[in-house]
Design an enzyme around this catalytic site. Sequence first.
Site, PDB file in Angstrom:
ATOM      1  N   HIS A 512       0.675  -1.245   0.004  1.00 56.55           N
ATOM      2  CA  HIS A 512      -0.213   0.108  -0.117  1.00 56.55           C
ATOM      3  C   HIS A 512       0.735   1.265  -0.047  1.00 56.55           C
ATOM      4  O   HIS A 512       0.568   2.286  -0.870  1.00 56.55           O
ATOM      5  CB  HIS A 512      -1.073  -0.162   1.001  1.00 56.55           C
ATOM      6  CG  HIS A 512      -1.871   1.364   1.400  1.00 56.55           C
ATOM      7  ND1 HIS A 512      -3.122   1.349   0.963  1.00 56.55           N
ATOM      8  CD2 HIS A 512      -1.502   2.476   1.794  1.00 56.55           C
ATOM      9  CE1 HIS A 512      -3.461   2.627   1.335  1.00 56.55           C
ATOM     10  NE2 HIS A 512      -2.506   3.188   1.750  1.00 56.55           N
ATOM     11  N   GLU A 513       1.938   1.086   0.981  1.00 58.91           N
ATOM     12  CA  GLU A 513       2.571   2.511   1.189  1.00 58.91           C
ATOM     13  C   GLU A 513       3.528   2.678  -0.102  1.00 58.91           C
ATOM     14  O   GLU A 513       3.796   4.028  -0.460  1.00 58.91           O
ATOM     15  CB  GLU A 513       3.445   2.481   2.528  1.00 58.91           C
ATOM     16  CG  GLU A 513       2.721   2.547   3.505  1.00 58.91           C
ATOM     17  CD  GLU A 513       1.750   3.915   3.524  1.00 58.91           C
ATOM     18  OE1 GLU A 513       1.998   4.720   3.229  1.00 58.91           O
ATOM     19  OE2 GLU A 513       0.631   3.832   4.141  1.00 58.91           O
ATOM     20  N   HIS A 516       1.741   4.363  -2.634  1.00 57.52           N
ATOM     21  CA  HIS A 516       1.882   6.072  -2.375  1.00 57.52           C
ATOM     22  C   HIS A 516       3.164   6.408  -3.035  1.00 57.52           C
ATOM     23  O   HIS A 516       3.284   7.576  -3.736  1.00 57.52           O
ATOM     24  CB  HIS A 516       1.904   6.370  -1.138  1.00 57.52           C
ATOM     25  CG  HIS A 516       0.557   6.509  -0.492  1.00 57.52           C
ATOM     26  ND1 HIS A 516      -0.569   7.059  -1.034  1.00 57.52           N
ATOM     27  CD2 HIS A 516      -0.073   5.867   0.750  1.00 57.52           C
ATOM     28  CE1 HIS A 516      -1.902   7.102  -0.093  1.00 57.52           C
ATOM     29  NE2 HIS A 516      -1.522   6.291   0.759  1.00 57.52           N
ATOM     30  N   HIS A 519       3.307   6.696  -6.674  1.00 60.65           N
ATOM     31  CA  HIS A 519       2.525   7.919  -7.126  1.00 60.65           C
ATOM     32  C   HIS A 519       3.491   9.272  -7.188  1.00 60.65           C
ATOM     33  O   HIS A 519       3.189  10.040  -7.959  1.00 60.65           O
ATOM     34  CB  HIS A 519       1.425   8.227  -6.382  1.00 60.65           C
ATOM     35  CG  HIS A 519       0.141   8.998  -6.730  1.00 60.65           C
ATOM     36  ND1 HIS A 519      -0.958   9.168  -5.960  1.00 60.65           N
ATOM     37  CD2 HIS A 519       0.020   9.623  -7.846  1.00 60.65           C
ATOM     38  CE1 HIS A 519      -1.753  10.054  -6.513  1.00 60.65           C
ATOM     39  NE2 HIS A 519      -1.372  10.145  -7.837  1.00 60.65           N
TER      40      HIS A 519
END
Length: 736
Positions: A512-513, A516, A519
């Site tokens: 998940h991180e 980010h 991104h």
Amino acid sequence: MKSRLLATTTIIALAASACTTTMEDTDMATASGLPQTVEYDPEIPAATSIFAEASPLYMHAPQFDRVQDSEWQGIIEEAIAIQLAEVEAIANNPNPANMTNTLVAMERSGQVFSRAYSAFSQIVGANINDTIAAADEALAPQIAAMNDTIYLNPQLFQRVKAIYDNRAAMAMTPEDAMLLEVYYQNFVHRGALLGDEAQTELRDINERLSSLSTQISQRITTGQNQAAIVVDTREELSGLSDGQITSAAQLATERGHDGKYMIGVSNTSGVAMLSQLHDRDVRERLLMASLNRNQSGEAGTLDAIRETIALRNRRAQLFGEPTHANWQMYDRMVSDPQAAIKFMADMVPALRATQDREAAVLQARLEQDGHDFQLAAWDWPYYAEIVRQERYSLDNEEIKQYFEIDRVLEDGIFYMAGELYGLTFEKRSDIPVYHPDVSVYTVFHDGSPIALFYFDPMQRDSKRGGAWMSNFVEQSHLLGLRPVVTNTQNIAPPAPGEPRLATWDDVETMFHEFGHALHGIFADQQYPSLSGTNTARDWVEFPSQFHENFAALPEVLQRYARHHETGEVIPDELVQAINRAGRFNQGHGFGEIIAASLLDMEWHSIDPNQPAPTDIMGFEAAALERIGLRSDLVPPRYRTPYFRHIFEHGYDAGYYAYTWTEMLHHDAYSYVEENGGMTREMGDHIVATFLGQGHSKTYEQMFRDFTGRDPRVEPLLEARGLIPGETQPGGASGVL
């Protein structure tokens, strides 16, 4: 989030970084017949700290080894002064406003502040001490005042407004147009259209709120540390592994309880060890310590929260908004609070029925063991784990042996990033870090270096709870800056000499991180205000949650899920057990998230014309009753006193974003499955449509660009077991 906080470094003002523009300005002076450009060379004070210039390190990585803790406050205060002088110079430019001399100038300003504060804020979150905490508390109101000085500068707003009013006559790229729209909306949102008296009051409110936010955050960290319980005997820890018991003994010794054991709580209401501890009294003590923290004493947050809610309501009143939520959600994908509430409330009946059904299963299971007590909140995780193991042969401690942290990162996450996006990674030893736990990697795209990536995985007392991503350096074409990003987590440390192992939840959070991080890594915008993760709360979690899906992909899993002693690939039966259990216990897992999300909306949907509640816990109890879920058995993921997201991290009236973006990611990943899976072609499509787009387009357009359709809620409901989906192997349903 898996408590994750979005987690970029705090964005203090639109002027905090820099970029470039591709447009050729339409000179408004020429177009309107006003005097032509005159020479203007304002004097800006020079910085004296190491942040005066871009770091000489690779990709301008922060020079953490060059700053003493006692120096940070002076460094940031100097950076604030320079930021304000730069913005004042833009506001006082005698030439008519245009994109270049106003908005692009704003984007160029604040470089000293951005460099310094991005590094400092990570230390505040990940390696705080008394000196850093004092500096943070002293700086918070100064930064709030800086923000207001920028946004409430009438000359500056008139320049922005002049460009905005003339936008129809200007030649702009889509990104130029988005930048202008964002600037104008933000100025209005921050009070540029209010009268002088209201602006004066607004400044006072914002400064006080910033101080309260810092105070609440620091007290939540203190409360989490203080909530650890002392256990007298090893027998009371029956059910824990030898390594966990050794760690508990070590923690007790570190905190002055030699010969005893200590179990800490997590940032969330629940504690992982509740699923293991056989001793019911210890389970009760542990959960109650978690649930009742931060309500009194030096770590008490209730007074600060009471004042925060009242001030937020008063601010909404100044703007003429019906609630704080209406004021806060102005820039979201979901801008109507009632739409966000309905989105979640529509799930409550099915979710409540699931909770009741699961509670009955667990009650029957404990009675099967000869017990006659009524199922309580501290029993739910324990008996759910028993049922999980019986149904799915899923032993979390056994599974954990296959997830060594560095291998998950380097052989799993990095492999996925290579297959999808053509990324490779090289570990570095020449970049200074703020703590020995931190690793640094150069990120290459098709062989060319494009970013630096920091990884800080382990829990420690100096780190706040949760997990987050932030930028040390924001991507910027104007300044030729490439992204320098960091992922921070709180994985339980091992006993001395033992390997660093992760739970399956930790693994998903790592993916998940890193979503980010991607991104930020693929940011490719002209303007840093629109770059990478600088997006709305209910969009920014979409790319991160989307990448969780690749954690269990067989071709990825077999690369990193290897026994830390034997190197054996995780057996198929364990993988199947993980997959079968994917929708297990949704009454608890999803219920605690929806309860917290709706609790957040309850706090921020109060009529500002009515007195703010003074009884914080009484309001919470009434709100949970209105929500209608089984909060007696499934507490909200965060109770009000330690709900850091909504009192520090900007997720007020925004915690729903995790569920909204969960809907987006389930639907988006179904598109991946339908179109070839994890291929380089798919990765290029992901980058081209949303991962590399920042906020250069509307969120709706980016989703449609990727999937070719508007988002659907059905994949989320099916994944959560709230509507019938495919039957799991053996006929097992998706719920308990």
